[in-house]
Design an enzyme around this catalytic site. Structure first.
Site, PDB file in Angstrom:
ATOM      1  N   ASP A  32       0.828  -1.205   0.000  1.00 55.83           N
ATOM      2  CA  ASP A  32       0.000   0.000   0.000  1.00 55.83           C
ATOM      3  C   ASP A  32       0.865   1.258   0.000  1.00 55.83           C
ATOM      4  O   ASP A  32       1.895   1.312   0.678  1.00 55.83           O
ATOM      5  CB  ASP A  32      -0.912  -0.016   1.236  1.00 55.83           C
ATOM      6  CG  ASP A  32      -2.009   1.011   1.151  1.00 55.83           C
ATOM      7  OD1 ASP A  32      -2.276   1.520   0.042  1.00 55.83           O
ATOM      8  OD2 ASP A  32      -2.614   1.319   2.195  1.00 55.83           O
ATOM      9  N   ASN A  81     -10.202  -2.454  -7.342  1.00 58.25           N
ATOM     10  CA  ASN A  81      -9.286  -1.550  -8.050  1.00 58.25           C
ATOM     11  C   ASN A  81      -9.729  -1.255  -9.479  1.00 58.25           C
ATOM     12  O   ASN A  81      -9.273  -0.289 -10.093  1.00 58.25           O
ATOM     13  CB  ASN A  81      -7.864  -2.114  -8.061  1.00 58.25           C
ATOM     14  CG  ASN A  81      -7.203  -2.096  -6.707  1.00 58.25           C
ATOM     15  OD1 ASN A  81      -6.290  -2.873  -6.439  1.00 58.25           O
ATOM     16  ND2 ASN A  81      -7.656  -1.216  -5.820  1.00 58.25           N
TER      17      ASN A  81
END
EC number: 2.5.1.89
Length: 254
Positions: A32, A81
């Site tokens: 991340d 995503n």
């Protein structure tokens, strides 16, 4: 120069007490911070941030091999995503194609006998990416020394649902009965079927959640959250995570 020497000394200092016999076999990573890193650089395109993140991943694989970690599983692209801006999604798909093709002849991958495998709903991603994945998987299929799992088109809840669907089909086909359904059977039918569950899950960027990553497999995993953004992850950050894992007294079911 002096700063580099000090860093090397610190790296040695924090790694000197690592115990090979307590090294996690399977480390999973939520990578991340690529987008945040791009924003912090000012005018950097988000895809450039992801490209730097790929460089970090290569370093992590090197460190893992050096430390004797056998399995690395990384969260590369979730089903959610796909909702990101079109420019970013298309750029990521091109990045996947480029880097999976690189893995086909990657010197370190073959030297260290690393098997490459993608887990997730690959039918959701473009054909060009699926073809590149197949090339990388086929080129490393005969290795069994180390394993590099990349989760793409992945969602932990969907993985569990898909496992149940496979089991239901087996029951309907008369291959098994309801009484045969247990934890082992569910695990066997997951995308990661046959693998040891992760001993340690690392998430970078300061967020403290799993975001749907390996929900079934993480039941007894140790969790480590790191403030560093993924593109900026250093070896000392990785070693700190491993050292934290080794210092814990693992309890199962408590």
């Amino acid at each position: 120069m002096a700063e580099n020497i000090l860093y090397r000394l610190y790296e040695w200092y924090i790694s000197r007490d690592l115990k090979p016999e307590k090294m996690p076999k399977h480390v999973a990573i939520i990578m991340d911070g690529n987008r945040r890193y791009s924003k912090l650089q000012g005018n950097m395109d988000v895809i450039k941030g992801h490209e730097i993140g790929v460089d970090t991943l290569e370093k992590v694989l090197d460190w893992s091999i050096e430390l004797g970690i056998e399995i690395i599983t990384v969260y590369a692209f979730s089903t959610e995503n796909f909702n990101r801006p079109q420019h970013e999604v298309e750029g990521l798909m091109k990045l996947f194609v480029k880097n999976f093709k690189r893995l086909v002849d990657h010197e370190k991958i073959h030297k260290n006998e690393v098997k490459v495998k993608v887990v997730g709903r690959t039918e959701l991603i473009p054909e060009s990416v699926r073809e590149a994945i197949k090339e990388a998987e086929d080129a490393t299929a005969h290795y069994d020394k180390r394993l590099f799992n990349i989760a793409i088109g992945y969602d932990g809840r969907l993985e569990i649902i898909d496992s149940f669907k496979k089991i239901i089909q087996q029951v309907q086909a008369g291959e098994i009965t309801i009484d045969d359904v247990d934890e082992e059977l569910v695990s066997k039918n997951l995308y990661t079927g046959g693998l040891d569950d992760p001993n340690l899950i690392i998430r970078t960027s300061g967020e403290e959640r799993l975001s749907g990553f390996l929900l079934w497999q993480s039941s007894y995993s140790e969790l480590y959250f790191c403030e560093t953004l993924w593109p900026e992850l250093r070896k000392v950050d990785f070693i700190r995570a491993i050292r934290s894992y080794q210092e814990r007294e693992r309890r199962f079911g408590v």
